[in-house]
Structures are given as structure tokens and as C-alpha cells.
Design a protein around this motif. Sequence first.
Motif, PDB file in Angstrom:
ATOM      1  N   ALA A 284      -0.660 -12.379  31.542  1.00 52.64           N
ATOM      2  CA  ALA A 284      -1.461 -11.068  32.126  1.00 52.64           C
ATOM      3  C   ALA A 284      -2.531 -11.630  32.877  1.00 52.64           C
ATOM      4  CB  ALA A 284      -1.757 -10.252  30.980  1.00 52.64           C
ATOM      5  N   SER A 285      -3.304 -12.714  32.042  1.00 55.58           N
ATOM      6  CA  SER A 285      -4.633 -13.147  32.775  1.00 55.58           C
ATOM      7  C   SER A 285      -3.987 -13.728  34.141  1.00 55.58           C
ATOM      8  CB  SER A 285      -4.994 -14.332  31.892  1.00 55.58           C
ATOM      9  OG  SER A 285      -5.035 -13.883  30.682  1.00 55.58           O
ATOM     10  N   ILE A 286      -3.126 -14.698  34.260  1.00 57.66           N
ATOM     11  CA  ILE A 286      -2.802 -15.178  35.536  1.00 57.66           C
ATOM     12  C   ILE A 286      -2.327 -13.971  36.680  1.00 57.66           C
ATOM     13  CG2 ILE A 286      -0.884 -16.603  36.826  1.00 57.66           C
ATOM     14  CD1 ILE A 286      -0.639 -18.160  34.197  1.00 57.66           C
ATOM     15  N   ALA A 287      -1.706 -12.915  36.107  1.00 56.29           N
ATOM     16  CA  ALA A 287      -1.392 -12.030  37.297  1.00 56.29           C
ATOM     17  C   ALA A 287      -2.573 -11.137  37.509  1.00 56.29           C
ATOM     18  CB  ALA A 287      -0.187 -10.960  36.608  1.00 56.29           C
ATOM     19  N   GLY A 288      -3.487 -11.033  36.623  1.00 58.55           N
ATOM     20  CA  GLY A 288      -4.574 -10.301  36.865  1.00 58.55           C
ATOM     21  C   GLY A 288      -5.687 -11.068  37.810  1.00 58.55           C
ATOM     22  N   LEU A 289      -5.926 -12.201  37.557  1.00 58.91           N
ATOM     23  CA  LEU A 289      -6.572 -13.046  38.410  1.00 58.91           C
ATOM     24  C   LEU A 289      -6.063 -13.086  39.781  1.00 58.91           C
ATOM     25  CD1 LEU A 289      -7.422 -16.145  35.887  1.00 58.91           C
ATOM     26  CD2 LEU A 289      -9.031 -14.578  37.056  1.00 58.91           C
TER      27      LEU A 289
ATOM     28  N   PHE B 220     -13.144 -13.717  25.716  1.00 55.27           N
ATOM     29  CA  PHE B 220     -11.935 -13.534  24.971  1.00 55.27           C
ATOM     30  C   PHE B 220     -10.850 -14.481  25.331  1.00 55.27           C
ATOM     31  CE2 PHE B 220      -7.850 -11.233  24.085  1.00 55.27           C
ATOM     32  CZ  PHE B 220      -7.642 -11.565  22.833  1.00 55.27           C
ATOM     33  N   ILE B 221     -10.651 -14.585  26.816  1.00 60.40           N
ATOM     34  CA  ILE B 221      -9.572 -15.217  27.460  1.00 60.40           C
ATOM     35  C   ILE B 221      -9.968 -16.652  27.288  1.00 60.40           C
ATOM     36  CG2 ILE B 221      -8.589 -16.067  29.640  1.00 60.40           C
ATOM     37  CD1 ILE B 221      -8.743 -12.948  30.548  1.00 60.40           C
ATOM     38  N   VAL B 222     -11.277 -17.263  27.435  1.00 63.94           N
ATOM     39  CA  VAL B 222     -11.517 -18.469  27.354  1.00 63.94           C
ATOM     40  C   VAL B 222     -11.414 -19.036  25.931  1.00 63.94           C
ATOM     41  CG1 VAL B 222     -13.630 -20.207  27.316  1.00 63.94           C
ATOM     42  CG2 VAL B 222     -13.175 -18.782  29.116  1.00 63.94           C
ATOM     43  N   GLU B 223     -11.720 -18.236  25.018  1.00 63.21           N
ATOM     44  CA  GLU B 223     -11.590 -18.601  23.592  1.00 63.21           C
ATOM     45  C   GLU B 223     -10.127 -18.708  23.157  1.00 63.21           C
ATOM     46  OE1 GLU B 223     -10.624 -18.129  19.247  1.00 63.21           O
ATOM     47  OE2 GLU B 223     -10.348 -16.530  20.917  1.00 63.21           O
ATOM     48  N   MET B 224      -9.036 -17.710  23.668  1.00 64.06           N
ATOM     49  CA  MET B 224      -7.757 -17.941  23.419  1.00 64.06           C
ATOM     50  C   MET B 224      -7.184 -18.745  24.122  1.00 64.06           C
ATOM     51  SD  MET B 224      -6.752 -15.292  21.324  1.00 64.06           S
ATOM     52  CE  MET B 224      -5.126 -15.065  21.633  1.00 64.06           C
TER      53      MET B 224
ATOM     54  N   PHE C  95      -0.812  -4.289  24.159  1.00 65.05           N
ATOM     55  CA  PHE C  95      -1.967  -3.594  24.460  1.00 65.05           C
ATOM     56  C   PHE C  95      -3.428  -4.563  24.851  1.00 65.05           C
ATOM     57  CE2 PHE C  95      -0.437  -0.344  20.896  1.00 65.05           C
ATOM     58  CZ  PHE C  95       0.132   0.349  21.917  1.00 65.05           C
ATOM     59  N   VAL C  96      -3.382  -5.495  24.354  1.00 67.37           N
ATOM     60  CA  VAL C  96      -4.237  -6.661  24.970  1.00 67.37           C
ATOM     61  C   VAL C  96      -3.917  -7.206  26.233  1.00 67.37           C
ATOM     62  CG1 VAL C  96      -5.238  -8.929  24.316  1.00 67.37           C
ATOM     63  CG2 VAL C  96      -5.048  -7.361  22.533  1.00 67.37           C
ATOM     64  N   PRO C  97      -2.531  -7.629  26.366  1.00 66.80           N
ATOM     65  CA  PRO C  97      -2.417  -7.974  27.939  1.00 66.80           C
ATOM     66  C   PRO C  97      -2.366  -6.896  28.835  1.00 66.80           C
ATOM     67  CG  PRO C  97      -0.758  -8.724  26.207  1.00 66.80           C
ATOM     68  CD  PRO C  97      -1.668  -7.764  25.584  1.00 66.80           C
ATOM     69  N   MET C  98      -2.202  -5.661  28.328  1.00 67.18           N
ATOM     70  CA  MET C  98      -2.581  -4.405  29.496  1.00 67.18           C
ATOM     71  C   MET C  98      -4.189  -4.482  29.827  1.00 67.18           C
ATOM     72  SD  MET C  98       0.001  -1.362  28.284  1.00 67.18           S
ATOM     73  CE  MET C  98       1.840  -1.529  28.842  1.00 67.18           C
ATOM     74  N   LEU C  99      -4.859  -4.601  28.735  1.00 66.93           N
ATOM     75  CA  LEU C  99      -6.308  -4.429  29.048  1.00 66.93           C
ATOM     76  C   LEU C  99      -6.995  -5.758  29.850  1.00 66.93           C
ATOM     77  CD1 LEU C  99      -8.822  -2.963  28.289  1.00 66.93           C
ATOM     78  CD2 LEU C  99      -9.299  -4.406  26.207  1.00 66.93           C
ATOM     79  N   VAL C 100      -6.339  -6.700  29.280  1.00 70.43           N
ATOM     80  CA  VAL C 100      -6.762  -8.008  30.074  1.00 70.43           C
ATOM     81  C   VAL C 100      -6.289  -7.690  31.858  1.00 70.43           C
ATOM     82  CG1 VAL C 100      -6.296 -10.633  30.619  1.00 70.43           C
ATOM     83  CG2 VAL C 100      -6.559  -9.537  28.284  1.00 70.43           C
ATOM     84  N   PHE C 101      -4.939  -7.440  31.902  1.00 68.40           N
ATOM     85  CA  PHE C 101      -4.667  -7.289  33.288  1.00 68.40           C
ATOM     86  C   PHE C 101      -5.445  -6.252  34.002  1.00 68.40           C
ATOM     87  CE2 PHE C 101      -2.052  -5.341  36.550  1.00 68.40           C
ATOM     88  CZ  PHE C 101      -1.828  -6.225  37.470  1.00 68.40           C
ATOM     89  N   ALA C 102      -5.440  -5.057  33.413  1.00 69.14           N
ATOM     90  CA  ALA C 102      -6.368  -4.073  33.954  1.00 69.14           C
ATOM     91  C   ALA C 102      -7.729  -4.445  34.416  1.00 69.14           C
ATOM     92  CB  ALA C 102      -6.290  -2.831  33.262  1.00 69.14           C
ATOM     93  N   VAL C 103      -8.510  -5.023  33.510  1.00 68.07           N
ATOM     94  CA  VAL C 103      -9.888  -5.491  33.670  1.00 68.07           C
ATOM     95  C   VAL C 103     -10.086  -6.670  34.780  1.00 68.07           C
ATOM     96  CG1 VAL C 103     -11.917  -6.753  32.831  1.00 68.07           C
ATOM     97  CG2 VAL C 103     -10.681  -4.898  31.416  1.00 68.07           C
ATOM     98  N   LEU C 104      -9.125  -7.705  34.687  1.00 66.10           N
ATOM     99  CA  LEU C 104      -9.095  -8.530  35.610  1.00 66.10           C
ATOM    100  C   LEU C 104      -8.783  -8.331  36.958  1.00 66.10           C
ATOM    101  CD1 LEU C 104      -7.527 -11.781  33.609  1.00 66.10           C
ATOM    102  CD2 LEU C 104     -10.208 -11.122  33.993  1.00 66.10           C
ATOM    103  N   ALA C 105      -7.725  -7.249  37.341  1.00 66.70           N
ATOM    104  CA  ALA C 105      -7.160  -6.823  38.369  1.00 66.70           C
ATOM    105  C   ALA C 105      -8.169  -5.944  39.084  1.00 66.70           C
ATOM    106  CB  ALA C 105      -5.749  -6.275  38.245  1.00 66.70           C
ATOM    107  N   ASP C 106      -8.941  -5.347  38.324  1.00 70.33           N
ATOM    108  CA  ASP C 106      -9.923  -4.359  39.083  1.00 70.33           C
ATOM    109  C   ASP C 106     -10.805  -4.730  40.032  1.00 70.33           C
ATOM    110  OD1 ASP C 106     -11.401  -2.048  39.449  1.00 70.33           O
ATOM    111  OD2 ASP C 106     -11.918  -1.581  37.546  1.00 70.33           O
TER     112      ASP C 106
END
Length: 295
Positions: A157-162, A125-129, A41-52
Motif C-alpha cells: 500500500a505504501s509503494i502504491a500510494g507513493l 508509522f511507515i518508517v517505524e514499521m 484497514f491500515v493499508p487502506m488508510l496508508v494508501f489513501a493518505v499517501l495517494a492524496d
Amino acid sequence: MIAQILATMLPVFLIAGTGALYGRFRTPDIQGLNVLNMELFVPMLVFAVLADQKAPLQDYASLALAATVVVLGSGLLLWPLAKLLKLDIKTFLPPMMFNNSGNMGIPLLVLAFGDAALPAAIVLFIVEMLLHFSVGLYMLSPSTPIWRLLRLPIVLASIAGLAVNLAGVPLPQWLLETLNMLGQVCIPLMLFALGVRMLDVDFSDWKLGLLGAIACPASGLLLAWPMVHLLHLPDLQWPALWVFAALPPAVLNYIVAEQYRQEPHKVASLVLIGNLGSLAVIPVVLGYVFAAGYG
């Protein structure tokens, strides 16, 4: 302003309280829930927000830099205090540095500032993680290889979304909507899991916990103040940084300390009392943000 603060804080603590109440009478597989959350769930949200494409991520570079300063700077700022009080650096500093930007931070920022704050919340969140799973693990075990980061779903997910965002690749709206709907599951689930986790810790080291409950937000806010002014953070980002800086220690600190056998009972007290202390700290910070002209 009081109504705004209550509207923000009450859902956070009511959902966490529901988790604590349920965990009191049942024994849910909270580890399984956390694995599901962090791997799906978290990777999905991260990817969706970053890829938007509606979220121009280059606009959040200063916020990411400020968050990095807050996290790493808190460790440097509190190092002399830990030495003076003869505290174990590996026990005390990680909870002071790595805050609850997931379980509490994302829901809190969305409730306080609306859905427009979600990209900022995800960036924080990504920076902290990333810092927690690199610098944090290195602090506990210098032999831990950094490449292990690439095995984490949230990092992938972060790399893919970015990559999708910066390349300007438009994704179908139905795909983004699906990912967002699944990803949104993680927000209440984080708070519910936080409530259940709170039942596992005790007050045996309450003096250390009380020190941490004061030192954690104090160091973060002390570092956030110059970052807001030096980097001229735009509207929505500066209040997000203030809230991020005031967040209590992440529950993950307790889990990691248990894994590395780094005085988990003491880390548990730092986490528990720090999160209880946020009941007093977060409303004050929100009050300041709203009084300063936001909202």
C-alpha cells in the motif's frame, strides 16, 4: 494547556480502557482483529493518505529521515547500557527502538493536532514499521530474508500510494473518500486492541520494565532534539516528531518476541510498563509542545 492535554490523552486511554474492560469479561479474537486491521484497514488508510494529492510527500522527507535517526539511534544509544547491565540485546533493544506509532501514535497525533497531522502520523508509522520488519527482524533472526517485506500489505500500500502521489495521478474523490472511511476504522480499533493485549502481560520483570519505561522515551527525545533543529522541521512536523520520540514500546514487540521465542515474558514487561509509563511521559511532552508555541 491542561485542557488541550486532557482532550488529547483521555480519548486514547478511554478507548484502550474499554478494550481492557471488554477483554476482562470476554475473550475476543484479538488476533483476528489485528490481522484484519493490518491487512485491510491500515493499508487502506496508508494508501489513501499517501495517494492524496493534497499531501505533498516530498515535504515529509526530512521528517522520515528524523524518524529513522530516532529509531536506529535509540538502539545505538542504549547498546552500551544493555552491555553494562548484561541484558540480552535481542530482548532489550527492539522494544526500545520500535515504538507504538500505530496503536497509540496515529490516534494521539490526530487528537492533539487535528486531521492535518494525519500525513505526518502515517509517514512516522511507515518508517517505524519498515524498520521493524527489516532491521528488527534481522536483529532477532539474521537469516530472515529482507524480500519478505514485499509480502506485507502495508508495504504494498505504501509503494502504491507513493507511486500515485509522485506521478501526480488524480484519484476520484469518491474512491479516496471510501478508502478514508474504511481506513479510519483502524484508529479506534488499534487502541481497543491495545487495551485487550495489555491483559496478556504481567509484572514479573518489573525492574526491567521500569528501566525500559525510562530509557525508551529518554533515548528518543534525546535524539529528536538535534533533529528538530538541524533539519529545521516545519510547523506540525516538529511537534509530531517530539510525540513520536516519546512513544512507548509497540505491542508488536511482544508478538514478535513470542514468535521468535526471545524471552517474551521479559518483552511483555517492557511493553506493559512502558505503555503505563507513557501516562506520565506523553502529557509532559504535549505540555512542552503546546508551551513552545504549537496549538
